[in-house]
Design an enzyme around this catalytic site. Structure first.
Site: not given
Length: 309
Positions: A92-94
Site C-alpha cells: 500500500i502507498c502511504l
C-alpha cells in the site's frame, strides 16, 4: 528468538532487536507486531479498527518488510485481512511506506508506523496505490467477519504468530461491531411518504399558477371558462376528502384575474385618450368643411346675399 543468527553490530539488526524489546515491554491495546524467527526483517502485525468508525471492533492482519538499511529507509506494508480500505496482498502507498521515502524519518519505528496506519484507515483513499473505497456498510460487514478467524498465510511458523497476535487483539477488542443501521435503504420510503403527502398541495399550486397565467392572456368571458377548467383539474388531482383547496383555487384564480385586468386598465396610457379626442375633432372639422362646400355648390350662399341687397 536466536539473536546469534544476526550480526548485532549491524545498525539495522541492532535497531530491530531494540524495537522488539520495546514492543514486548510496552504492549499496546490497539496493535501487536512480531518478527519471524527465521527473518527479523519480516514482521507480522494486527491492528484494531479505530473507534467511532465503520472499522471499529475489526481485527486487521498484515505484514511488514523492513529494508536492509532500516531505519534509514521506510518499510513496506501489506494487508492480509479484507477491510474495504486497502487491497489485500498488495503493498500500500502511504507517506510512511516505501512509496514515499522522502517523507520517512529514521526516528520513526514500527510502532510509529502502525499508529499511523490505524489513523489512515478512515481517511479518503484519493486514488492511492493499494487503496479501495468500499461503502461503510460493507466495511462494517468485513469488520465483523474479521473477528471470526485470522487469515491463513505463509509457513506454519508464520501462521502460529498470526494466530497468537489474533488472540491477543481479540482480547483487547471487546467492542463487538454491529451492522450499520439501514438508514440509506429506509430513506427512500420516508421520502416517498413525505412526497405523497405534499403532492396534493403541490398540484394545487400548479393549478393556481396555470390559472393565473391564463387569465393574463384572455378577456373577461374566457376567465370564467379557465376558472371552471382549473376547478376540474384540481378536482382530478386533489383527493375527494380535501375539497377546500379546489374552492380556494377558484377564488384565487378569479380574484387574481380581476386584479390583473384592473391594473391593466389603470395603467392604460393617457396618450390613447388624447389621440381619441384629436380624431373626434378632426372628424368634426372635415364634416364642417363638407357642409360648407355643399351649401356653396347649391347656391344657398348667393341667394342669401341677393336678399340682403
Amino acid at each position: 528468538m536466536a539473536d546469534e543468527r544476526y550480526n548485532r553490530k549491524n545498525p539495522a539488526v541492532k535497531r530491530i532487536l531494540q524495537e522488539v524489546k520495546e514492543m514486548q515491554a510496552n504492549p499496546s491495546d490497539d496493535f501487536m507486531s512480531l518478527p519471524l524467527e527465521e527473518n527479523i526483517f519480516e514482521w507480522q502485525f494486527a491492528i484494531r479498527g479505530p473507534g467511532d468508525t465503520e472499522f471499529e471492533g475489526g481485527i486487521y492482519h498484515g505484514r511488514i518488510q523492513l529494508p536492509a538499511d532500516y531505519p534509514f529507509k521506510p518499510p513496506s506494508f501489506m494487508l492480509l485481512t479484507p477491510n474495504g480500505r486497502f487491497e489485500t496482498n498488495t503493498k500500500i502507498c502511504l507517506s510512511i511506506s516505501n512509496y514515499h521515502p522522502e517523507h520517512w524519518q529514521p526516528s520513526w519505528s514500527v510502532r510509529t508506523a502502525l499508529v499511523a496506519l490505524i489513523a489512515f484507515m478512515p481517511t479518503s483513499p484519493n486514488g492511492a496505490l493499494g487503496s479501495v473505497d468500499y461503502p461503510k456498510d460493507e466495511r462494517r460487514t468485513l469488520a465483523i467477519k474479521s473477528r471470526e478467524t485470522p487469515p491463513k498465510y505463509g509457513s506454519p511458523e508464520r501462521q502460529k504468530i498470526i494466530d497468537e497476535i489474533h488472540q491477543y487483539i481479540l482480547s483487547k477488542a471487546t467492542v463487538v461491531p454491529k451492522p450499520l443501521p439501514l438508514e440509506c435503504s429506509q430513506a427512500p420510503s420516508i421520502v416517498s411518504e413525505a412526497h405523497s403527502q405534499v403532492e396534493p398541495q403541490e398540484a394545487i399550486t400548479v393549478v393556481e399558477e396555470r390559472s393565473i397565467a391564463t387569465t393574463d392572456t384572455i378577456v373577461d368571458d374566457q376567465i370564467i371558462e379557465e376558472t371552471a377548467e382549473a376547478v376540474n383539474t384540481a378536482a382530478s388531482v386533489v383527493p375527494a376528502a380535501a375539497p377546500l383547496p379546489a374552492v380556494e383555487v377558484v377564488v384565487k384564480a378569479s380574484v387574481s384575474g380581476e386584479q390583473r385586468m384592473a391594473r391593466r386598465a389603470a395603467q392604460k396610457p393617457v396618450d390613447d385618450r388624447l389621440f381619441t379626442w384629436a380624431a373626434v375633432g378632426l372628424t368634426i372639422a372635415i364634416m364642417v368643411l363638407l357642409l360648407k362646400k355643399f351649401i356653396k355648390s347649391n347656391g344657398y350662399s348667393t341667394g342669401f346675399m341677393d336678399d340682403q341687397s
